[in-house]
Structure formats: structure tokens, C-alpha cells
Design an enzyme around this catalytic site. Sequence first.
Site, mmCIF file in Angstrom:
data_model
loop_
_atom_site.group_PDB
_atom_site.id
_atom_site.type_symbol
_atom_site.label_atom_id
_atom_site.label_comp_id
_atom_site.label_asym_id
_atom_site.label_seq_id
_atom_site.Cartn_x
_atom_site.Cartn_y
_atom_site.Cartn_z
ATOM 1 N N GLY A 22 0.838 -1.203 0.000
ATOM 2 C CA GLY A 22 0.000 0.000 0.000
ATOM 3 C C GLY A 22 0.862 1.237 0.000
ATOM 4 O O GLY A 22 2.028 1.202 0.385
ATOM 5 N N LYS B 292 6.548 -0.564 7.364
ATOM 6 C CA LYS B 292 5.902 0.706 7.020
ATOM 7 C C LYS B 292 7.001 1.764 7.012
ATOM 8 O O LYS B 292 7.604 2.056 8.048
ATOM 9 C CB LYS B 292 4.805 1.050 8.035
ATOM 10 C CG LYS B 292 4.019 2.303 7.659
ATOM 11 C CD LYS B 292 2.735 2.429 8.476
ATOM 12 C CE LYS B 292 1.866 3.576 7.985
ATOM 13 N NZ LYS B 292 0.583 3.640 8.700
ATOM 14 N N ASP C 187 -14.470 -8.989 16.824
ATOM 15 C CA ASP C 187 -13.028 -8.718 16.894
ATOM 16 C C ASP C 187 -12.741 -7.217 16.955
ATOM 17 O O ASP C 187 -11.902 -6.762 17.727
ATOM 18 C CB ASP C 187 -12.310 -9.329 15.678
ATOM 19 C CG ASP C 187 -12.233 -10.848 15.751
ATOM 20 O OD1 ASP C 187 -12.483 -11.420 16.827
ATOM 21 O OD2 ASP C 187 -11.912 -11.479 14.720
ATOM 22 N N ASP D 280 -9.591 6.540 12.505
ATOM 23 C CA ASP D 280 -9.584 6.286 11.049
ATOM 24 C C ASP D 280 -10.013 4.848 10.753
ATOM 25 O O ASP D 280 -9.384 4.151 9.961
ATOM 26 C CB ASP D 280 -8.211 6.562 10.445
ATOM 27 C CG ASP D 280 -8.285 6.728 8.910
ATOM 28 O OD1 ASP D 280 -9.399 6.957 8.400
ATOM 29 O OD2 ASP D 280 -7.240 6.618 8.243
#
Length: 408
Positions: free
Chosen positions: A29, A49, A130, A147
Site C-alpha cells: 500500500g 511501514k 473482533d 480512522d
Amino acid sequence: EFGNGCLWLQIPVVFEIYGKIWNVQARLGQGVSASVYRVNSGRASSAVKEFQVDAQGGDYGFLKESSVLEKIQGYKNIVTLYGMFTSHNPFGVATHCLLLELLDVSVSELLARVSNQGHSMWLIQHCARDVLEALSYLHREGYVHADLKPRNILWSADDECFKLIDFGLSFKEGYQDVKYIQTDGYRAPEAELQNSLAQAGLESDSGCTTAVDLWSLGIILLEMFSGIKLKETVKSQEWKDNSSAIVDHIFSSNAVVYPAIPVFHLRDLIKSMLHNDPKLRSTAEAALINPFFSIPFAPHIEDLVLLPTPVLRLLNVIDDNHLYNEDEYEDVIEDMKEECQKYGKVVSLLIPKENPGKGQVFVEYANAGDSKEAQRLLTGRTFDDKFVVTTFYPLSAYKRGYLYQTVQ
């Protein structure tokens, strides 16, 4: 959202992490401030990341996300942070990186696979529970995720649960240090108002609370039930005037497919998260005791194809006559073991002689990476002149000896 918010340097080929070389296998991503990669050290796979240095040369995004993640580590429904490191690329640019647990399919990908026909009650319940467990923990610790959206809820194949990722907009309740929160389509009304005021250069009287996360989850569950993206719906005046009637309409048009009582409970659960007034909205803790969560559902066959686990199930492989001749049965078990071990370490193998599960082959691998590889290579192969059909199978159910009669 991952988009083309900026020009990125080319994808790195390797990262050196704690003295070891990790090869970059794919970019998973890309966002305005960070890119996420799948990396492999030869022995293990993880996610990295990598944060871009921001325009002021600072590292706000990295510091923010790493500090939140460090404080909330150790909870099963939140992505695991393994460590932090600095990467030096060939152009002499140093970037800050997080080494994270590698997760699997996102709810966004699951939604793309069902198009206009909602997910099963088993999957909706699994995801709702969950995420509520994660939010309940996060909110107890005083944090707002800020978010929540389908792209930030990912399935863990090894832990067999959904986990929250991306804490880049998260803040401590009462200390909101982020002006613009949440993503279009999943933004609570009070966050919408706050964002509009900020754009006009005005301060709002109070910061947003944990209630914004419940709003986002309500929309996500409504999308999972209906199979429809609701981004345009929630912008409409009709929604603003009477969202409750729209929720009723969505449920009445889909209710035919499902048994009535679970549908009512799910509808009420979603409505409790979508009150315009955040003070009236359900908390994560309260939502977890909704009667919807006390109903036992069985997975549909599509669920077991979509969600990887360490257990692979092979269908259309064994003839009944092999089950009743002891010598043939032993031979089949040996043959299957030998074949399945080509793809990874087999922990156990089961072929039930009676229903449920009669003639199906259950193969437990040491990890989900191996079972996914086996699934990829075995699907469509022939065994005894039969085409092999594969699905995954819940490890927890397999361990308990619980073999579902799968809902077709």
C-alpha cells in the site's frame, strides 16, 4: 487511504533490519506519508511501514504512530509492532520505519469480493466482535483510533481473527492533536463538523471522542450486511434527516436471505452505533453484550475460501470405498501426507470416516503461509482422476474436533 498523494522514490529492494537483510517482495500500500511493503528474511515474513520525511524535514507521522502502537501493544486484535529502525537508501536519504506483523486480506478486499450481496452472518459477527474487542481495549486505554475503515481492518491467518492497523490519526481522548480525522464515508457527524470548522479556520468547542470509532464501525457492518458501498448514501440529505429509516430499508430488502431474529439483533446493534448525537451512541463495551453475539453461526463455504488459516480442507478427493477398507484407508492417508508435505510442515492430517466431514481431508500446517502455498498449488490438481477443491478451515474448530456441516 492509499493513493497517489506524492511522488515516491522507487520501491526499495532490501531493508537492513537489526543486522539482517530482508528482501522486499511487494508494495502492499502507498499513502501520502508512508508506504507499506511485504518483506522476507528467508525465514520469516513481515511488513515494513516506511515513512517519508515530511515537507518540514520532520518525522511527525512516524513518531505519532510508533508512540501510540508502543503503548497499546500485546492485545490480540491490534497489529503487533516488532520494532523500529532507520533505513538508509542509496541516495543517502534516511527514512524511519516500523517492522510490523504481516497480516492477510482486508475487509475492503472482502467487500470487493461480494459485490451487492452481503457477507454471511458468521463473517459479520466474527468481524464485529473482533473490532469491538479491539476498540473496547483501545478506548479503555484512553485512545481514539480516528480512522476506522474497511482498509484498516485486516485478517490474521495465524491468529484467526481480525486486527486493527494504521494508528496515524489516533489520539488520546481529550488531547486531540489532529485537525482532520477519519475518511470520507466513515466519518461521524461531529468529526464532519469539526473538519468543516477547521477548514474555515475556526476551532470547535470540544474535541472528538471514542464515539467516532463506533460510528465508523456501524457503517462498515452495514456495508458488510448489504454488500453495498454507502459513501454516497451517508452524504445524502435523506440520511441526515432520517438514517434510521434508511437502515430499516436496507434490512428489509436483505432480510429474505437471513433468519429473522439474528437480523433484528444486527439491525439494532448497527442502529445503536449510528446515533447522530455521540452521547447516545453505544460504547464498544455495551455493544459486545448485544444478543447478536450469543447466536452461533456456521461459516459459509465462501468464508472458508476467503479467510486463510493454517488448516486446509480438500474436497472431492476420497471415494467412500477407500474409507471402509482399512488397508486402502491407511494408504490414502500416507499418500495425502506425502503430497501435502511438499508444501510445508504438516502437523496433523485427518480424514473422517463418518459425517460430518466424511471423506474430506483436513491438513493442519505449522503456519498459514504453508497452507496458503498448498492451497495455491493443489487447487485444480487431480488426485485419483478427480479435481481437487480446496478451502481453509477454522483451526480452533478443527482442534476441538468440531467439523461444521458447511452452509453452501
